[in-house]
Design a protein around this motif. Structure first.
Motif, PDB file in Angstrom:
ATOM      1  N   VAL A  49      37.260  37.156  50.527  1.00 24.85           N
ATOM      2  CA  VAL A  49      37.112  37.165  49.069  1.00 24.85           C
ATOM      3  C   VAL A  49      35.985  38.124  48.688  1.00 24.85           C
ATOM      4  CG1 VAL A  49      36.501  35.791  47.043  1.00 24.85           C
ATOM      5  CG2 VAL A  49      38.017  34.833  48.796  1.00 24.85           C
ATOM      6  N   GLN A  50      36.273  39.014  47.743  1.00 27.04           N
ATOM      7  CA  GLN A  50      35.328  40.026  47.303  1.00 27.04           C
ATOM      8  C   GLN A  50      34.848  39.726  45.877  1.00 27.04           C
ATOM      9  OE1 GLN A  50      34.338  42.603  49.357  1.00 27.04           O
ATOM     10  NE2 GLN A  50      35.557  41.506  50.899  1.00 27.04           N
ATOM     11  N   PRO A  51      33.678  40.248  45.483  1.00 24.75           N
ATOM     12  CA  PRO A  51      33.238  40.094  44.095  1.00 24.75           C
ATOM     13  C   PRO A  51      34.314  40.583  43.125  1.00 24.75           C
ATOM     14  CG  PRO A  51      31.449  40.953  45.429  1.00 24.75           C
ATOM     15  CD  PRO A  51      32.669  40.949  46.305  1.00 24.75           C
ATOM     16  N   GLY A  52      34.543  39.799  42.096  1.00 24.83           N
ATOM     17  CA  GLY A  52      35.559  40.132  41.100  1.00 24.83           C
ATOM     18  C   GLY A  52      36.912  39.519  41.383  1.00 24.83           C
ATOM     19  N   ASP A  53      37.137  39.046  42.616  1.00 26.52           N
ATOM     20  CA  ASP A  53      38.408  38.379  42.926  1.00 26.52           C
ATOM     21  C   ASP A  53      38.506  37.059  42.160  1.00 26.52           C
ATOM     22  OD1 ASP A  53      39.240  40.334  44.662  1.00 26.52           O
ATOM     23  OD2 ASP A  53      38.672  39.256  46.488  1.00 26.52           O
ATOM     24  N   ARG A  54      39.713  36.701  41.781  1.00 24.90           N
ATOM     25  CA  ARG A  54      39.943  35.415  41.159  1.00 24.90           C
ATOM     26  C   ARG A  54      40.285  34.392  42.247  1.00 24.90           C
ATOM     27  NH1 ARG A  54      40.368  40.031  39.883  1.00 24.90           N
ATOM     28  NH2 ARG A  54      42.605  40.006  40.252  1.00 24.90           N
ATOM     29  N   VAL A  55      39.738  33.179  42.100  1.00 22.79           N
ATOM     30  CA  VAL A  55      40.001  32.103  43.048  1.00 22.79           C
ATOM     31  C   VAL A  55      40.374  30.844  42.264  1.00 22.79           C
ATOM     32  CG1 VAL A  55      39.075  30.658  44.899  1.00 22.79           C
ATOM     33  CG2 VAL A  55      38.374  33.054  44.726  1.00 22.79           C
ATOM     34  N   GLY A  56      41.549  30.290  42.544  1.00 23.65           N
ATOM     35  CA  GLY A  56      41.985  29.074  41.877  1.00 23.65           C
ATOM     36  C   GLY A  56      41.178  27.872  42.322  1.00 23.65           C
ATOM     37  N   TYR A  94      49.880  30.298  37.294  1.00 25.40           N
ATOM     38  CA  TYR A  94      48.450  30.532  37.141  1.00 25.40           C
ATOM     39  C   TYR A  94      47.946  31.509  38.198  1.00 25.40           C
ATOM     40  CZ  TYR A  94      47.546  26.776  33.742  1.00 25.40           C
ATOM     41  OH  TYR A  94      47.497  25.991  32.625  1.00 25.40           O
ATOM     42  N   LEU A  95      48.353  31.288  39.449  1.00 23.55           N
ATOM     43  CA  LEU A  95      47.864  32.122  40.543  1.00 23.55           C
ATOM     44  C   LEU A  95      48.442  33.529  40.475  1.00 23.55           C
ATOM     45  CD1 LEU A  95      47.978  29.590  43.523  1.00 23.55           C
ATOM     46  CD2 LEU A  95      46.010  30.231  42.121  1.00 23.55           C
ATOM     47  N   ASP A  96      49.733  33.625  40.165  1.00 25.04           N
ATOM     48  CA  ASP A  96      50.374  34.943  40.084  1.00 25.04           C
ATOM     49  C   ASP A  96      49.837  35.734  38.896  1.00 25.04           C
ATOM     50  OD1 ASP A  96      51.866  34.342  42.319  1.00 25.04           O
ATOM     51  OD2 ASP A  96      53.675  33.800  41.207  1.00 25.04           O
ATOM     52  N   ASP A  97      49.725  35.070  37.751  1.00 26.57           N
ATOM     53  CA  ASP A  97      49.281  35.769  36.550  1.00 26.57           C
ATOM     54  C   ASP A  97      47.842  36.265  36.696  1.00 26.57           C
ATOM     55  OD1 ASP A  97      49.964  36.391  33.598  1.00 26.57           O
ATOM     56  OD2 ASP A  97      48.016  35.399  33.466  1.00 26.57           O
ATOM     57  N   SER A  98      46.995  35.457  37.312  1.00 28.95           N
ATOM     58  CA  SER A  98      45.592  35.847  37.486  1.00 28.95           C
ATOM     59  C   SER A  98      45.387  36.740  38.700  1.00 28.95           C
ATOM     60  CB  SER A  98      44.705  34.607  37.623  1.00 28.95           C
ATOM     61  OG  SER A  98      45.007  33.899  38.814  1.00 28.95           O
ATOM     62  N   GLU A  99      46.445  36.958  39.470  1.00 35.34           N
ATOM     63  CA  GLU A  99      46.367  37.749  40.706  1.00 35.34           C
ATOM     64  C   GLU A  99      45.276  37.191  41.616  1.00 35.34           C
ATOM     65  OE1 GLU A  99      45.701  41.616  38.959  1.00 35.34           O
ATOM     66  OE2 GLU A  99      47.833  42.096  39.026  1.00 35.34           O
ATOM     67  N   ALA A 100      45.302  35.870  41.786  1.00 31.69           N
ATOM     68  CA  ALA A 100      44.259  35.181  42.533  1.00 31.69           C
ATOM     69  C   ALA A 100      44.344  35.472  44.026  1.00 31.69           C
ATOM     70  CB  ALA A 100      44.364  33.674  42.294  1.00 31.69           C
ATOM     71  N   ALA A 101      43.184  35.441  44.663  1.00 32.47           N
ATOM     72  CA  ALA A 101      43.114  35.618  46.114  1.00 32.47           C
ATOM     73  C   ALA A 101      43.547  34.358  46.854  1.00 32.47           C
ATOM     74  CB  ALA A 101      41.687  35.986  46.516  1.00 32.47           C
ATOM     75  N   VAL A 354      32.260  34.179  21.978  1.00 30.09           N
ATOM     76  CA  VAL A 354      33.661  34.609  21.907  1.00 30.09           C
ATOM     77  C   VAL A 354      34.061  35.332  23.192  1.00 30.09           C
ATOM     78  CG1 VAL A 354      35.311  36.086  20.689  1.00 30.09           C
ATOM     79  CG2 VAL A 354      33.646  34.735  19.397  1.00 30.09           C
ATOM     80  N   MET A 355      35.204  34.940  23.722  1.00 29.04           N
ATOM     81  CA  MET A 355      35.711  35.482  24.980  1.00 29.04           C
ATOM     82  C   MET A 355      35.794  37.005  24.964  1.00 29.04           C
ATOM     83  SD  MET A 355      39.833  34.842  24.655  1.00 29.04           S
ATOM     84  CE  MET A 355      40.759  35.588  23.302  1.00 29.04           C
ATOM     85  N   LYS A 356      35.854  37.569  26.171  1.00 32.19           N
ATOM     86  CA  LYS A 356      36.080  38.998  26.319  1.00 32.19           C
ATOM     87  C   LYS A 356      37.480  39.365  25.843  1.00 32.19           C
ATOM     88  CE  LYS A 356      34.944  40.919  30.290  1.00 32.19           C
ATOM     89  NZ  LYS A 356      35.003  41.355  31.714  1.00 32.19           N
ATOM     90  N   GLY A 357      38.446  38.502  26.112  1.00 31.10           N
ATOM     91  CA  GLY A 357      39.833  38.742  25.730  1.00 31.10           C
ATOM     92  C   GLY A 357      40.746  37.907  26.600  1.00 31.10           C
ATOM     93  N   TYR A 358      42.040  38.082  26.439  1.00 27.82           N
ATOM     94  CA  TYR A 358      43.023  37.395  27.275  1.00 27.82           C
ATOM     95  C   TYR A 358      43.347  38.269  28.487  1.00 27.82           C
ATOM     96  CZ  TYR A 358      43.848  34.116  23.433  1.00 27.82           C
ATOM     97  OH  TYR A 358      43.697  33.165  22.461  1.00 27.82           O
ATOM     98  N   TRP A 359      43.326  37.660  29.646  1.00 23.19           N
ATOM     99  CA  TRP A 359      43.562  38.369  30.897  1.00 23.19           C
ATOM    100  C   TRP A 359      44.908  39.107  30.877  1.00 23.19           C
ATOM    101  CZ3 TRP A 359      41.521  40.073  35.288  1.00 23.19           C
ATOM    102  CH2 TRP A 359      42.345  40.287  36.395  1.00 23.19           C
ATOM    103  N   ARG A 360      44.869  40.404  31.041  1.00 24.61           N
ATOM    104  CA  ARG A 360      46.064  41.263  31.116  1.00 24.61           C
ATOM    105  C   ARG A 360      46.969  41.121  29.891  1.00 24.61           C
ATOM    106  NH1 ARG A 360      49.202  41.157  36.670  1.00 24.61           N
ATOM    107  NH2 ARG A 360      50.001  39.269  35.690  1.00 24.61           N
ATOM    108  N   ARG A 361      46.389  40.768  28.744  1.00 28.31           N
ATOM    109  CA  ARG A 361      47.191  40.600  27.525  1.00 28.31           C
ATOM    110  C   ARG A 361      46.526  41.349  26.370  1.00 28.31           C
ATOM    111  NH1 ARG A 361      50.445  35.923  27.675  1.00 28.31           N
ATOM    112  NH2 ARG A 361      51.151  36.583  25.611  1.00 28.31           N
ATOM    113  N   PRO A 362      46.498  42.681  26.419  1.00 33.48           N
ATOM    114  CA  PRO A 362      45.820  43.430  25.351  1.00 33.48           C
ATOM    115  C   PRO A 362      46.431  43.196  23.976  1.00 33.48           C
ATOM    116  CG  PRO A 362      47.122  44.900  26.755  1.00 33.48           C
ATOM    117  CD  PRO A 362      47.087  43.578  27.441  1.00 33.48           C
TER     118      PRO A 362
END
Length: 498
Positions: A49-56, A94-101, A354-362
């Motif tokens: 697992v690297q910095p920035g990786d998503r982990v469920g 959840y895991l696929d959408d977030s591209e989790a490790a 306020v959040m940065k935004g929605y993940w992969r949903r510009p």
């Protein structure tokens, strides 16, 4: 240090022997939480697992949640919290959408623990084996530094319409929200005991319970699944000083307590959020237990706290108070124009929460955040003192014969009836009126009332176009993971005896 987990390191240095987490008779100190989360970092690095990786992270309210949560953050990775009750198909999304490790999941699940092809981390967390695993790894000192605007948590919304969206909450979002909540709203110290019944996979539980406790050195006493009898026992036995909950929890505690004696003298303040708190329920709870409830407001997208009935200002029951420090709120009409005091408008929020935004949903992000203002979809009025009162969700508005009916107003009247424990008002399609107002009600234990009686109770107190023409009485209303009543899950028969 801007990494959200830095708060744990500071607290562990100041109060190493203070209890951090309690589950029943088991206690974990801050030194132990610090050490265990540092060992999680070592485990994750060995998994690649690297910095920035998503982990469920799919655990109930147990100490291992906090260990893994801060371990993931310390490794510089991003936490993707999930409800342990999710099924395999939902977990995969959840895991696929977030591209989790990969993920850490609680033992006992059928679908949750199955490894996916390509996962770098896949761990079923069982208390004894998890402890053995961590004991076999040396702790990694310190933490990976992150920028304040880096994502700390991807928190998926409930997905009331369409698929859930992942709100990207930054280290600054969550750190600042916990800081403001613990200092200006609840005034926490290391002497406090917080009751942790709010799900930690939700932003309310993460900020107001876990992150606030860890920031100040308070003890968080956990309850994996809310049960009012168990909750009363914990509130009494653990001498809880701060209770944060949703309205249905307050109602359940009232019903469970009945006329029995419960020593809640240590309880100095209660916090309510997640849904509008009926004024009658607030008054009944305060009379019964001799404590004060401060109602606030927020969303997953606001980390979550946005406004509050501040303890150093006049409290106005039935309102969500005023914006918290560093946050602005305003009411807007359909065209984005400002709405004057006393009139209904949509709540817009701007600030550090306020959040940065929605993940992969510009596209969804651009629709939700306009010129820096988050559109909440919640309708409210503001009085001349700047206090906001929720009227309803935009989507819950009932339009009957061209007239707007706000379910919250009708529900308040229903809650004033002594037999009513829970109430939900909604609109049903009608051939000539467009929508008709109906109500679904659960009664208090031992109470009795008919649908006609409740209908007449409301009819005599509000305008003729607002009262529910049909009232269903049910055993209980459907609720989500936080205990919030789920109107979208309510099913009603085509006809109802009057």
């Amino acid at each position: 240090m801007t990494n959200l987990a830095a708060g744990l390191l500071r607290t562990a240095e100041r109060f190493p022997d203070r209890p951090a987490l309690r589950l029943g008779d088991d206690v974990m100190t801050y030194a132990q939480l610090d050490d265990a989360s540092a060992r999680v970092v070592t485990y994750l690095r060995l998994c690649g697992v690297q910095p920035g990786d998503r982990v469920g992270l799919m655990l109930p309210n147990v100490p291992q949640f906090a260990v893994a949560y801060y371990g993931i953050l310390r490794a510089g990775a991003v936490v993707v919290p999930m409800n342990p009750l999710l099924k395999g198909r939902e977990v995969d999304f959840y895991l696929d959408d977030s591209e989790a490790a990969g993920m850490l999941a609680w033992y006992g699940g059928v679908d949750q623990g199955a490894a996916r092809e390509g996962d770098r981390v896949s761990l079923v967390v069982e208390p004894s084996s998890f402890a053995e695993l961590l004991a076999g790894h040396e702790p990694t000192p310190g933490l990976v530094e992150r920028d304040g605007q880096d994502t700390a948590v991807v928190l998926y919304t409930s997905g009331t319409t369409g698929q859930p969206k992942g709100a990207e909450l930054t280290h600054d979002n969550l750190r600042r929200n916990a800081e403001v909540t613990s200092t200006t709203l609840v005034d926490l110290s290391h002497e406090d005991v917080l009751f942790g019944a709010l799900p930690l996979f939700h932003s309310f539980g993460q900020t107001v319970a876990l992150n606030c406790a860890v920031r100040t050195g308070a003890c968080l006493t956990l309850l994996p699944r809310f049960d009012p009898e168990q909750a009363l026992a914990i509130l009494t036995g653990h001498r809880v000083t701060v209770f944060a909950g949703v309205p249905t929890m307050f109602g359940a505690l009232l019903n469970a307590a009945g006329t029995d004696d419960h020593d809640l003298s240590a309880l100095r303040v209660c916090v309510s959020g997640g849904a509008a708190l009926p004024v009658e329920l607030l008054h009944r709870f305060e009379r019964r237990f001799g404590t004060m409830i401060l109602e606030g407001y927020g969303l997953s997208e606001t980390s979550p706290v946005a406004s509050f009935n501040h303890p150093d200002r006049p409290r106005k029951p039935g309102t969500i108070g005023t914006p918290i420090e560093g946050v602005e709120m305003r009411l807007a009409g359909p065209g984005g124009e400002d709405v004057p005091d006393g009139e209904v408008g949509e709540i817009l929020i701007r600030g550090h929460n306020v959040m940065k935004g929605y993940w992969r949903r510009p596209d969804a992000t651009a629709e939700a955040i306009v010129d820096g203002w988050l559109r909440t979809g919640d309708l409210a009025r503001r009085d001349t003192d700047g206090y906001y009162a929720i009227v309803d969700r935009t989507k819950d508005l009932v339009i009957r014969g061209g007239y707007n009916v706000y379910p919250r107003e009708v529900e308040e009247v229903l809650y004033e009836h002594p037999a009513v424990a829970e109430a939900a008002v909604l609109g049903m399609p009608h051939r000539t009126l467009g929508e008709e107002v109906v109500a679904v009600v659960a009664l208090r234990p031992g109470a009795s009332a008919t649908g006609e009686e409740l209908r007449e109770h409301v009819k005599g107190q509000i305008a003729a176009y607002k009262y529910p023409r049909q009232v269903w009485i049910v055993d209980a209303l459907p609720k989500g993971a936080t205990g919030k009543i789920l109107k979208r899950s309510i099913t009603v028969p085509p006809q109802q005896p009057q």
